[in-house]
Design a protein around this motif. Structure first.
Motif, PDB file in Angstrom:
ATOM      1  N   PHE A   1       0.822  -1.208   0.000  1.00 44.76           N
ATOM      2  CA  PHE A   1       0.000   0.000   0.000  1.00 44.76           C
ATOM      3  C   PHE A   1       0.858   1.260   0.000  1.00 44.76           C
ATOM      4  O   PHE A   1       0.489   2.261  -0.626  1.00 44.76           O
ATOM      5  N   ASP A   2       2.005   1.220   0.653  1.00 40.08           N
ATOM      6  CA  ASP A   2       2.925   2.366   0.615  1.00 40.08           C
ATOM      7  C   ASP A   2       3.407   2.622  -0.810  1.00 40.08           C
ATOM      8  O   ASP A   2       3.460   3.767  -1.258  1.00 40.08           O
ATOM      9  N   TYR A   3       3.767   1.555  -1.524  1.00 40.13           N
ATOM     10  CA  TYR A   3       4.211   1.706  -2.911  1.00 40.13           C
ATOM     11  C   TYR A   3       3.112   2.349  -3.752  1.00 40.13           C
ATOM     12  O   TYR A   3       3.366   3.298  -4.498  1.00 40.13           O
ATOM     13  N   LEU A   4       1.914   1.809  -3.649  1.00 34.25           N
ATOM     14  CA  LEU A   4       0.811   2.318  -4.464  1.00 34.25           C
ATOM     15  C   LEU A   4       0.483   3.764  -4.093  1.00 34.25           C
ATOM     16  O   LEU A   4       0.243   4.598  -4.975  1.00 34.25           O
ATOM     17  N   GLU A   5       0.507   4.054  -2.817  1.00 37.41           N
ATOM     18  CA  GLU A   5       0.220   5.416  -2.347  1.00 37.41           C
ATOM     19  C   GLU A   5       1.254   6.412  -2.867  1.00 37.41           C
ATOM     20  O   GLU A   5       0.932   7.572  -3.136  1.00 37.41           O
ATOM     21  N   ASN A   6       2.485   5.954  -3.036  1.00 40.14           N
ATOM     22  CA  ASN A   6       3.552   6.822  -3.514  1.00 40.14           C
ATOM     23  C   ASN A   6       3.668   6.850  -5.033  1.00 40.14           C
ATOM     24  O   ASN A   6       4.637   7.386  -5.581  1.00 40.14           O
ATOM     25  N   GLY A   7       2.686   6.281  -5.723  1.00 41.51           N
ATOM     26  CA  GLY A   7       2.654   6.365  -7.179  1.00 41.51           C
ATOM     27  C   GLY A   7       3.407   5.267  -7.904  1.00 41.51           C
ATOM     28  O   GLY A   7       3.505   5.297  -9.131  1.00 41.51           O
ATOM     29  N   GLU A   8       3.969   4.324  -7.157  1.00 41.04           N
ATOM     30  CA  GLU A   8       4.654   3.198  -7.792  1.00 41.04           C
ATOM     31  C   GLU A   8       3.598   2.214  -8.296  1.00 41.04           C
ATOM     32  O   GLU A   8       2.499   2.138  -7.765  1.00 41.04           O
ATOM     33  N   ASP A   9       3.950   1.440  -9.306  1.00 39.64           N
ATOM     34  CA  ASP A   9       2.982   0.461  -9.793  1.00 39.64           C
ATOM     35  C   ASP A   9       3.296  -0.912  -9.222  1.00 39.64           C
ATOM     36  O   ASP A   9       4.311  -1.126  -8.548  1.00 39.64           O
ATOM     37  N   LEU A  10       2.407  -1.840  -9.463  1.00 41.12           N
ATOM     38  CA  LEU A  10       2.540  -3.180  -8.923  1.00 41.12           C
ATOM     39  C   LEU A  10       3.818  -3.851  -9.407  1.00 41.12           C
ATOM     40  O   LEU A  10       4.499  -4.545  -8.638  1.00 41.12           O
ATOM     41  N   ALA A  11       4.190  -3.627 -10.655  1.00 44.78           N
ATOM     42  CA  ALA A  11       5.408  -4.235 -11.204  1.00 44.78           C
ATOM     43  C   ALA A  11       6.645  -3.799 -10.420  1.00 44.78           C
ATOM     44  O   ALA A  11       7.538  -4.614 -10.147  1.00 44.78           O
ATOM     45  N   GLU A  12       6.705  -2.530 -10.051  1.00 42.92           N
ATOM     46  CA  GLU A  12       7.841  -2.028  -9.269  1.00 42.92           C
ATOM     47  C   GLU A  12       7.894  -2.713  -7.906  1.00 42.92           C
ATOM     48  O   GLU A  12       8.963  -3.137  -7.446  1.00 42.92           O
ATOM     49  N   PHE A  13       6.751  -2.831  -7.258  1.00 46.93           N
ATOM     50  CA  PHE A  13       6.687  -3.523  -5.971  1.00 46.93           C
ATOM     51  C   PHE A  13       7.186  -4.953  -6.111  1.00 46.93           C
ATOM     52  O   PHE A  13       8.018  -5.421  -5.322  1.00 46.93           O
ATOM     53  N   LEU A  14       6.690  -5.658  -7.118  1.00 49.39           N
ATOM     54  CA  LEU A  14       7.069  -7.057  -7.312  1.00 49.39           C
ATOM     55  C   LEU A  14       8.556  -7.191  -7.642  1.00 49.39           C
ATOM     56  O   LEU A  14       9.203  -8.154  -7.204  1.00 49.39           O
ATOM     57  N   ASP A  15       9.107  -6.250  -8.389  1.00 47.57           N
ATOM     58  CA  ASP A  15      10.543  -6.266  -8.675  1.00 47.57           C
ATOM     59  C   ASP A  15      11.366  -6.093  -7.396  1.00 47.57           C
ATOM     60  O   ASP A  15      12.401  -6.731  -7.215  1.00 47.57           O
ATOM     61  N   ASP A  16      10.899  -5.219  -6.518  1.00 46.76           N
ATOM     62  CA  ASP A  16      11.638  -4.933  -5.291  1.00 46.76           C
ATOM     63  C   ASP A  16      11.454  -6.009  -4.221  1.00 46.76           C
ATOM     64  O   ASP A  16      12.269  -6.114  -3.298  1.00 46.76           O
ATOM     65  N   PHE A  17      10.370  -6.778  -4.325  1.00 46.60           N
ATOM     66  CA  PHE A  17      10.090  -7.833  -3.346  1.00 46.60           C
ATOM     67  C   PHE A  17       9.805  -9.142  -4.093  1.00 46.60           C
ATOM     68  O   PHE A  17       8.656  -9.594  -4.186  1.00 46.60           O
ATOM     69  N   PRO A  18      10.857  -9.778  -4.623  1.00 44.66           N
ATOM     70  CA  PRO A  18      10.657 -10.969  -5.455  1.00 44.66           C
ATOM     71  C   PRO A  18      10.056 -12.168  -4.722  1.00 44.66           C
ATOM     72  O   PRO A  18       9.560 -13.093  -5.373  1.00 44.66           O
ATOM     73  N   SER A  19      10.045 -12.154  -3.404  1.00 44.08           N
ATOM     74  CA  SER A  19       9.425 -13.264  -2.674  1.00 44.08           C
ATOM     75  C   SER A  19       7.899 -13.185  -2.679  1.00 44.08           C
ATOM     76  O   SER A  19       7.219 -14.145  -2.314  1.00 44.08           O
ATOM     77  N   VAL A  20       7.351 -12.051  -3.112  1.00 42.26           N
ATOM     78  CA  VAL A  20       5.901 -11.883  -3.218  1.00 42.26           C
ATOM     79  C   VAL A  20       5.496 -12.155  -4.659  1.00 42.26           C
ATOM     80  O   VAL A  20       6.035 -11.550  -5.588  1.00 42.26           O
ATOM     81  N   THR A  21       4.538 -13.047  -4.838  1.00 34.76           N
ATOM     82  CA  THR A  21       4.056 -13.347  -6.187  1.00 34.76           C
ATOM     83  C   THR A  21       3.003 -12.329  -6.609  1.00 34.76           C
ATOM     84  O   THR A  21       2.357 -11.692  -5.764  1.00 34.76           O
ATOM     85  N   LYS A  22       2.848 -12.207  -7.895  1.00 36.56           N
ATOM     86  CA  LYS A  22       1.810 -11.314  -8.420  1.00 36.56           C
ATOM     87  C   LYS A  22       0.443 -11.773  -7.922  1.00 36.56           C
ATOM     88  O   LYS A  22      -0.405 -10.961  -7.552  1.00 36.56           O
ATOM     89  N   GLU A  23       0.222 -13.077  -7.893  1.00 39.79           N
ATOM     90  CA  GLU A  23      -1.060 -13.619  -7.439  1.00 39.79           C
ATOM     91  C   GLU A  23      -1.330 -13.241  -5.979  1.00 39.79           C
ATOM     92  O   GLU A  23      -2.454 -12.901  -5.624  1.00 39.79           O
ATOM     93  N   ALA A  24      -0.283 -13.294  -5.141  1.00 37.64           N
ATOM     94  CA  ALA A  24      -0.445 -12.927  -3.733  1.00 37.64           C
ATOM     95  C   ALA A  24      -0.793 -11.452  -3.596  1.00 37.64           C
ATOM     96  O   ALA A  24      -1.681 -11.081  -2.830  1.00 37.64           O
ATOM     97  N   ALA A  25      -0.091 -10.597  -4.342  1.00 34.21           N
ATOM     98  CA  ALA A  25      -0.365  -9.158  -4.279  1.00 34.21           C
ATOM     99  C   ALA A  25      -1.776  -8.855  -4.751  1.00 34.21           C
ATOM    100  O   ALA A  25      -2.495  -8.067  -4.125  1.00 34.21           O
ATOM    101  N   LEU A  26      -2.197  -9.485  -5.836  1.00 30.04           N
ATOM    102  CA  LEU A  26      -3.552  -9.257  -6.343  1.00 30.04           C
ATOM    103  C   LEU A  26      -4.604  -9.770  -5.358  1.00 30.04           C
ATOM    104  O   LEU A  26      -5.654  -9.149  -5.190  1.00 30.04           O
ATOM    105  N   ALA A  27      -4.315 -10.879  -4.692  1.00 30.53           N
ATOM    106  CA  ALA A  27      -5.255 -11.410  -3.701  1.00 30.53           C
ATOM    107  C   ALA A  27      -5.416 -10.438  -2.532  1.00 30.53           C
ATOM    108  O   ALA A  27      -6.531 -10.225  -2.044  1.00 30.53           O
ATOM    109  N   VAL A  28      -4.319  -9.835  -2.100  1.00 31.07           N
ATOM    110  CA  VAL A  28      -4.391  -8.860  -1.007  1.00 31.07           C
ATOM    111  C   VAL A  28      -5.165  -7.627  -1.448  1.00 31.07           C
ATOM    112  O   VAL A  28      -6.001  -7.100  -0.695  1.00 31.07           O
ATOM    113  N   LEU A  29      -4.932  -7.170  -2.653  1.00 27.32           N
ATOM    114  CA  LEU A  29      -5.698  -6.022  -3.158  1.00 27.32           C
ATOM    115  C   LEU A  29      -7.183  -6.362  -3.259  1.00 27.32           C
ATOM    116  O   LEU A  29      -8.038  -5.520  -2.951  1.00 27.32           O
TER     117      LEU A  29
END
Length: 76
Positions: A30-58
């Protein structure tokens, strides 16, 4: 406790909600998104988080603010 893709364990990150199987706090997404970063940037910076996990949380967040009952229980 495990809630879908969210884990809360007092032994991990002092009990902050994290992505299941990681030490990455949900708040980081949520900090990334609030600061204007996109999901791809978050996933690049936190490779242990899958896209599916991030989308499920959203999706969990979306359901919590688009369901009148949950809004009433949590914010009324």
């Amino acid at each position: 406790m495990l809630y879908g893709q969210v884990s809360i364990d007092p032994e991990v990150m002092s009990g902050a909600p994290v992505f299941a199987g990681t030490r990455v706090p949900i708040q980081n997404l949520f900090d990334y998104l609030e600061n204007g970063e996109d999901l791809a940037e978050f996933l690049d910076d936190f490779p242990s988080v899958t896209k599916e996990a991030a989308l499920a949380v959203l999706e969990m967040a979306k359901r919590s603010i688009t369901t009148e009952k949950l809004l009433h229980e949590n914010f009324a």
